[in-house]
Design an enzyme around this catalytic site. Structure first.
Site, short mmCIF file in Angstrom:
data_model
loop_
_atom_site.label_atom_id
_atom_site.label_comp_id
_atom_site.label_asym_id
_atom_site.label_seq_id
_atom_site.Cartn_x
_atom_site.Cartn_y
_atom_site.Cartn_z
N GLU A 1 -0.60 -6.54 3.25
CA GLU A 1 0.53 -6.18 2.37
C GLU A 1 1.69 -7.18 2.49
O GLU A 1 2.84 -6.81 2.62
CB GLU A 1 1.00 -4.76 2.66
CG GLU A 1 -0.10 -3.73 2.41
CD GLU A 1 0.36 -2.28 2.53
OE1 GLU A 1 1.26 -2.01 3.33
OE2 GLU A 1 -0.20 -1.44 1.80
N ASP B 1 -6.24 4.72 2.83
CA ASP B 1 -4.88 4.79 3.35
C ASP B 1 -4.37 6.23 3.45
O ASP B 1 -3.67 6.69 2.55
CB ASP B 1 -3.95 3.98 2.43
CG ASP B 1 -2.54 3.87 3.00
OD1 ASP B 1 -2.36 4.26 4.15
OD2 ASP B 1 -1.65 3.41 2.28
N GLU C 1 3.35 11.10 4.20
CA GLU C 1 3.53 10.14 3.11
C GLU C 1 2.78 10.57 1.86
O GLU C 1 3.29 10.44 0.75
CB GLU C 1 3.04 8.75 3.56
CG GLU C 1 3.08 7.73 2.45
CD GLU C 1 2.58 6.34 2.86
OE1 GLU C 1 2.24 6.15 4.04
OE2 GLU C 1 2.55 5.46 1.99
C1 BDP Z 1 0.97 2.51 3.73
C2 BDP Z 1 2.44 2.68 3.55
C3 BDP Z 1 3.23 1.47 3.93
C4 BDP Z 1 2.81 0.99 5.29
C5 BDP Z 1 1.32 0.73 5.30
C6 BDP Z 1 0.80 0.36 6.68
O1 BDP Z 1 2.69 3.03 2.21
O2 BDP Z 1 4.58 1.81 3.88
O3 BDP Z 1 3.51 -0.16 5.64
O4 BDP Z 1 0.65 1.90 4.94
O5 BDP Z 1 0.20 1.22 7.29
O6 BDP Z 1 0.42 3.78 3.77
O7 BDP Z 1 0.98 -0.76 7.10
#
Ligand code: BDP
Length: 711
Positions: free
Chosen positions: A304, A378, A406
């Site tokens: 990401e 996720d 989340e």
């Molecule tokens: C996702 C989240 C994000 C996190 C990412 C992670 O939306 O904010 O940074 O995972 O785990 O679920 O790195």
């Protein structure tokens, strides 16, 4: 003069409160509204006189020899808990008191090994022993847990050792006090006033964690700011570590992989560059000078948008091993996350972590753990277990669960997560035949991992009750209990937590734990039934199954559900992405075929026709309607059930949860209507007549979602 009188007055008021406390007129919360701050360490006065008298006779002192911080804290906790529960001050003494019975805390070789403890009865005394001081602390908390449930003292006898070595919370907290995906206020860590001011709340945080066996905490976000490695921040982190250490908790930091460049002014952060390696070695030394028992680094790299070794054509193993080398002289560990997926329009995100990491098995240094999210995508309300589990026998794999909700309704929706954790831990990978559960991979017993780790992304914040939703405390609690012993059942933990945190009235305990145990399934039913996933984009809260625009396809909702005029769901069989091939045949055999695939996973693996008859006897469309409607309706059941315990639970907490449930119900209808109306545009089928019509049109639901998103 005025000031003097005021001080005198407040001192005498304080003394009076203390006196009342000890003599049981008020107990730490009995007569006062409960704000949830005390979590499961309430220590309310025991109302049942028989129980109180019997405990009083057997627990009249706490004997502890030596002067160790952790042992002192064990004794202090027992003193606080017992004195409040029994309504009289229990003394801490150096030696057992003649002719009295009490608690003896003892560190002795041969007692329970590792972090474990034993509780025994010897000559009428209750002996809590362990090989390490921290074991005595855990044993003391276990004893208190037992007494808080008013169980017979002799039944506390037993031994217990944790099955996993590193039991950690991961805080996604930023330097300016915000929390990524935090729904309970701002960060607990007051960076701006540390290290000079050390909030007493840090001690209560450490107590809560130690009480459930958590022994590590990563204090900052995985999307890490390099600031945490500066001379400005390290003393702040060290001040926190100073508090946590006294409760057996090690402190860890998430690091920014490009720090050699951004912080150190080097030209590169290439892990094979000697200058970069030297930079990390020096930085690590500096950290250990400030925090001698520092635990290590947590790393999100090439994920990401975060920097990582692949920016220099190196592998995850190259990156991890460079940090491992810097940490090895201090016995520190690298926890390297496997949460990766590339912006490839033709790829299936499901397969990404396996594809990048499985080929690296055996290539990581000894002090590296690869931390894997429970599912392949996720933290969805339901995911199959990640296929990486079982496919890296020569690399310690740690588990990452998410406690913060989340994708589960933030701090509004009541979702007890233990069933989700257990579902994953109990899943059978079949890597070494039947019984090769994910739990046995994570606890190291299947592959003889030298290091074992389980992490929960924390749901704590500055809200007075720690977790925003009062019931979300149970998720923190359940995580700790399962990290210690993954064989515990969600029901045992729910009942235990309810008794410690809410009420000891048997009927109410049953009613509340019933809600808890059904809550996750209810949420799944109105949110993502039958294996749907990611019906949202930016908000992760409001329904957006129609979302079809983004910079990359796997950041749209339609990428995941694949609704079309024929049917619904993501084909991951050989005719689709073939992600199922990442599992052992025995693990995936039922999933391979839409006829045999259990309904909770159906749309994870198959694109199913709207009129296909399912094992439930309904066709896909009718089954979806059934789930959305019964799911939403079940929130009313939760409300009713909760209303029924109003006299057994503190009124402030009761009112708080009732309010949240009312909102949850409204939003469950929102979800139901959004999905049903949207999917109907593809299925073209009517909503079965037994269900009421949605509250508005699809356009109206979209407008309400848009207005939510504009906030
Ligand atoms: C996702 C989240 C994000 C996190 C990412 C992670 O939306 O904010 O940074 O995972 O785990 O679920 O790195």
């Amino acid at each position: 003069m005025m000031l003097f009188t005021k001080t005198l007055l407040s001192d005498s008021v304080k003394n009076l409160v203390l006196l009342l406390l000890f003599f049981g007129f008020i107990s730490n919360g009995d007569a006062l509204a409960d704000d949830g701050y005390r979590l499961w360490l309430k220590y309310d006065r025991i109302q049942n006189a028989t129980v109180r008298t019997s405990y009083s006779k057997s627990l009249s002192f706490i004997a502890i020899s030596g002067n160790d911080d952790i042992l002192n804290n064990a004794a202090k906790e027992l003193q606080t808990g017992l004195s409040a529960m029994l309504g009289k001050q229990i003394p801490i003494v150096k030696n057992p008191v003649a002719n009295q019975k009490g608690i003896i805390l003892s560190v002795s070789a041969g007692a329970a090994t590792g972090d474990g403890y034993a509780i025994e009865m010897k000559d009428g005394n209750t002996v809590v022993s362990a090989t390490k001081e921290v074991g005595v602390l855990y044993g003391s908390f276990a004893l208190l847990r037992h007494l808080q449930q008013h169980l017979p003292l002799e039944k506390a006898v037993g031994q217990s050792s944790p099955k996993i070595q590193l039991r950690m919370l991961n805080h996604w907290d930023n330097p300016e006090g915000t929390i990524e995906r935090g729904y309970a206020g701002s960060s607990l860590w007051k960076w701006y006033e540390l290290p000079e001011t050390v909030d007493p709340r840090y001690t209560d945080y450490a107590r809560a964690n130690a009480s459930i066996g958590i022994n590590g905490t990563v204090v900052n976000n995985v999307n890490a700011s390099a600031r945490f490695l500066t001379a400005e921040y390290l003393p702040k982190v060290a001040a926190l570590a100073g508090v946590f250490r006294k409760y057996g908790i090690k402190t860890y930091l998430s690091i920014h992989f490009a720090a050699p460049k951004t912080l150190g002014g080097l030209k590169t952060s290439d892990p094979l560059d000697p200058e970069v390696r030297k930079w990390w070695a020096e930085k690590t030394k500096e950290i250990y000078r400030a925090i001698p028992d520092f635990g290590g680094f947590l790393v999100k790299a090439n994920s990401e948008g975060e920097p990582g070794p692949q920016d220099y054509g190196r592998t995850h193993a190259d990156g991890a091993n460079m940090l491992a080398e810097a940490l090895a002289p201090f016995n520190g560990v690298v926890i390297w996350r496997a949460f990766v997926y590339k912006a490839d329009p033709n790829a299936d995100r499901f397969k990404a972590a396996y594809e990048e990491f499985a080929p690296l098995d055996g290539k990581f240094a000894k002090n590296v753990i690869v931390q894997v999210k429970n599912g392949p995508i996720d933290f969805q309300p339901r995911e199959p277990f990640s296929p990486l589990f079982g496919n890296m026998p020569r690399t310690p794999l740690g588990m990452e669960f998410q406690l913060t909700q989340e994708y589960m309704g933030f701090a509004t929706h009541w979702v007890y997560e233990a069933p989700l954790f257990k579902e994953c831990l109990d899943a059978d990978t079949y890597v070494n035949g039947k019984g090769s559960t994910v739990a046995r991979i994570v606890d190291g017993s299947l592959h003889n991992y030298p290091l074992t780790c389980i992490a929960g992304v924390a749901n704590t914040g500055s809200d007075r009750n720690w977790t925003g939703h009062p019931m979300a405390q149970a998720n923190w609690y359940a995580f700790g209990r399962l990290a210690w012993d993954h064989t515990l059942s969600p029901e045992t933990i729910a009942r235990e937590w309810t008794q410690l945190a809410l009420t000891t009235e048997t009927k109410a305990v049953t009613a509340i734990s019933d809600i808890m145990l059904r809550s996750r399934e209810i949420y799944v039913d109105y949110n993502t039934p039958l294996g749907l996933s990611r019906p949202w984009t930016g908000s992760h809260y409001a329904p957006e199954p129609w979302q079809n625009r983004s910079s990359r396809p796997d950041w749209t909702a339609i990428y995941y559900h694949r609704a079309d005029s024929l049917g619904l769901g993501f084909d991951r069989t050989t005719s689709g992405s073939n992600a199922l091939q990442q599992y052992r045949p025995k693990a995936s055999s039922a999933w391979l075929n839409a006829e045999t695939c259990p309904l909770p996973y159906l749309l994870w693996f198959h694109h199913v026709q709207w009129s296909k008859q399912l094992s439930s006897g309904r066709n896909l469309w009718d089954e979806l309607c059934h789930r959305f409607y019964t799911g939403a309706d079940s929130v009313r059941w939760m409300q009713k059930q909760w209303a029924g315990v109003s006299t057994s639970v503190d009124p402030a907490i009761h009112a708080d949860v009732s309010g949240r449930l009312a909102k949850q119900y409204k939003e469950a209808l929102w979800w139901r209507d959004a999905w049903v109306l949207y999917l109907q545009t593809f299925s073209g089928k009517p909503i079965p007549a037994i269900y009421p019509k949605p509250d508005g049109t699809l356009q109206q639901v979209k407008e309400s979602v848009n207005s939510y998103l504009m906030r």
